[in-house]
Write a protein that holds these residues in place. Structure first.
Motif, PDB file in Angstrom:
ATOM      1  N   SER A   1       0.814  -1.219   0.000  1.00  0.00           N
ATOM      2  CA  SER A   1       0.000   0.000   0.000  1.00  0.00           C
ATOM      3  C   SER A   1       0.848   1.270   0.000  1.00  0.00           C
ATOM      4  N   TYR A   2       2.096   1.157  -0.410  1.00  0.00           N
ATOM      5  CA  TYR A   2       2.948   2.339  -0.475  1.00  0.00           C
ATOM      6  C   TYR A   2       2.550   3.229  -1.660  1.00  0.00           C
ATOM      7  N   GLY A   3       2.775   4.538  -1.499  1.00  0.00           N
ATOM      8  CA  GLY A   3       2.587   5.478  -2.592  1.00  0.00           C
ATOM      9  C   GLY A   3       1.148   5.761  -2.941  1.00  0.00           C
ATOM     10  N   GLU A   4       0.226   5.572  -1.991  1.00  0.00           N
ATOM     11  CA  GLU A   4      -1.203   5.713  -2.305  1.00  0.00           C
ATOM     12  C   GLU A   4      -1.845   6.937  -1.662  1.00  0.00           C
ATOM     13  N   TYR A   5      -1.478   7.282  -0.426  1.00  0.00           N
ATOM     14  CA  TYR A   5      -1.972   8.462   0.294  1.00  0.00           C
ATOM     15  C   TYR A   5      -3.427   8.343   0.734  1.00  0.00           C
ATOM     16  N   VAL A   6      -4.006   7.184   0.606  1.00  0.00           N
ATOM     17  CA  VAL A   6      -5.256   6.835   1.280  1.00  0.00           C
ATOM     18  C   VAL A   6      -4.933   5.552   2.029  1.00  0.00           C
ATOM     19  N   PHE A   7      -4.893   5.631   3.337  1.00  0.00           N
ATOM     20  CA  PHE A   7      -4.205   4.603   4.114  1.00  0.00           C
ATOM     21  C   PHE A   7      -5.135   3.444   4.493  1.00  0.00           C
ATOM     22  N   ASP A   8      -4.727   2.245   4.091  1.00  0.00           N
ATOM     23  CA  ASP A   8      -5.483   1.043   4.441  1.00  0.00           C
ATOM     24  C   ASP A   8      -4.589   0.013   5.132  1.00  0.00           C
ATOM     25  N   TRP A   9      -3.489   0.483   5.732  1.00  0.00           N
ATOM     26  CA  TRP A   9      -2.587  -0.450   6.413  1.00  0.00           C
ATOM     27  C   TRP A   9      -3.287  -1.207   7.532  1.00  0.00           C
ATOM     28  N   ALA A  10      -4.177  -0.535   8.265  1.00  0.00           N
ATOM     29  CA  ALA A  10      -4.887  -1.202   9.361  1.00  0.00           C
ATOM     30  C   ALA A  10      -5.798  -2.296   8.825  1.00  0.00           C
ATOM     31  N   TRP A  11      -6.384  -2.086   7.649  1.00  0.00           N
ATOM     32  CA  TRP A  11      -7.226  -3.120   7.047  1.00  0.00           C
ATOM     33  C   TRP A  11      -6.372  -4.337   6.683  1.00  0.00           C
TER      34      TRP A  11
END
Length: 376
Positions: free
Chosen positions: A78-88
């Motif tokens: 999910s790098y380079g996206e700026y809408v963060f879904d790391w927690a998902w």
């Protein structure tokens, strides 16, 4: 209408004429949707399968005519996206499920709102959304994410079963200012005084500026900018997304949209910022410095570009992702959108509840920011 659907892994299979003919027909067009920009990302190796951005563009054709297209990637992170879904992604991992690979529609490394459902008509846009739904139902991937579409396209995606997510950016809007002092006169006294003090500190440090149009920038200018860009990432213990080949490619293929702002002291360059623009909008992208000089960041990345906007009559300066500090420099909060679909029903339900709660928080945050409007 009946379309021939193709998944395209290389823009060259579509061709520049066909792609730009479609992208240029959009109401929400910008330089980042151009063949030159996207092809440079792929051909330079900055956004490709090796870096976790595998192009899988979804296209609809009538004969040899491209009727609709969706910039689409299979992502392994999910790098380079700026809408963060790391927690998902972490929630999937903790439950023994694979979140990656996923499908992503975005302009790599570019948090700029623009058309994602590229289509010659509203009907073709709806058909493209339906084709995307069919694709995601059949491919076995965890999810699909469409980042920074304009609001009408976000709402169309919502009717196709996507969940909407909102965010905040900060944009400067040109009110027909005659010059920078005219802009300053519109701010409240404290903000006006602080900006003047910041600009004075840079001037007293002996810094001067060169604003270099992309059509005039030399390879040495681009190499110096890349050195500054890399230093910014190093200061944050991160790896740069874009390589020198990418910047040199766009310098050759779309120079009319590019501008370098180079700060110099004692005849030597010390900092640089890079902006992209069309006739209506300037997009702040990257900045960096090889010397630490107080307030140099604000002058190079904000005030010099604002001078350019005022001189050219450019209506909007999009300052990039996040950055509440931009409000003190005349930028105002603007809502952004993304659309999300998850295959797993239980996770989809949980994330839908989260997004509903988050949306209320975003709206309250924007209201709070507007109460601190920097203008008189």
């Amino acid at each position: 209408m009946n379309y021939r659907t193709r998944i395209v892994s290389a823009l060259s299979d579509i061709g520049q004429t066909a792609w730009d003919g479609l992208a240029g027909s959009q109401d929400e067009r910008n330089p980042f949707l151009s063949y030159a920009f996207l092809d440079a990302l792929h051909a330079s190796g900055s956004a490709c399968a090796k870096t976790g951005w595998q192009p899988q563009y979804l296209t609809l054709w009538q004969g040899n005519r491209l009727e609709a297209a969706l910039p689409l990637y299979v992502k392994s992170h999910s790098y380079g996206e700026y809408v963060f879904d790391w927690a998902w992604a972490d929630a999937y991992r903790r439950n023994g499920l694979d979140y990656y690979p996923k499908l992503l529609s975005a302009i790599p490394f570019t948090p700029v709102t623009g058309a994602r459902l590229l289509a010659r008509s509203n009907a073709a846009a709806r058909d493209l959304a339906q084709a995307l739904c069919a694709l995601q139902e059949s491919n076995g991937l965890s999810s699909t994410h469409i980042l920074f579409p304009p609001q009408p396209q976000a709402e169309l995606l919502e009717t196709s079963g996507f969940m909407l997510r909102s965010g905040v950016q900060f944009h400067w809007l040109n009110q027909g200012y005659r010059d920078f002092d005219d802009f300053l006169s519109s701010l409240d006294r404290k903000k006006r005084k602080n900006i003047r003090a910041e600009r004075r500190k840079v001037q007293e440090a002996g810094v001067t500026f060169r604003q270099v149009a992309g059509t005039e920038a030399s390879e040495a200018d681009w190499r110096f900018f890349k050195r500054c860009y890399d230093r910014t990432y190093a200061a944050h213990y991160s790896t740069p997304y874009l390589n020198l080949d990418f910047f040199l490619r766009i310098a050759r293929t779309m120079p009319q949209h590019l501008r370098l702002i180079i700060a110099e002291r004692r005849g030597k360059p010390v900092a640089s910022s890079f902006v992209v623009h069309d006739e209506r909008t300037l997009y702040g992208r990257y900045w960096g410095a090889i010397e630490d000089i107080p307030c140099l960041h604000f002058e190079t990345a904000y005030y010099q570009p604002l001078d350019f906007c005022i001189a050219r009559g450019i209506a909007c300066f999009e300052g990039g992702a996040q950055g509440e500090h931009k409000m003190a420099r005349g930028f105002l909060p603007q809502k952004t959108w993304s659309a999300h679909w998850l295959a797993h029903p239980a996770f989809a339900d949980a994330i839908e509840r989260f997004l509903q709660q988050e949306a209320g928080g975003i709206d309250a945050y924007i209201d709070e920011l507007n109460e601190r409007n920097p203008f008189k």
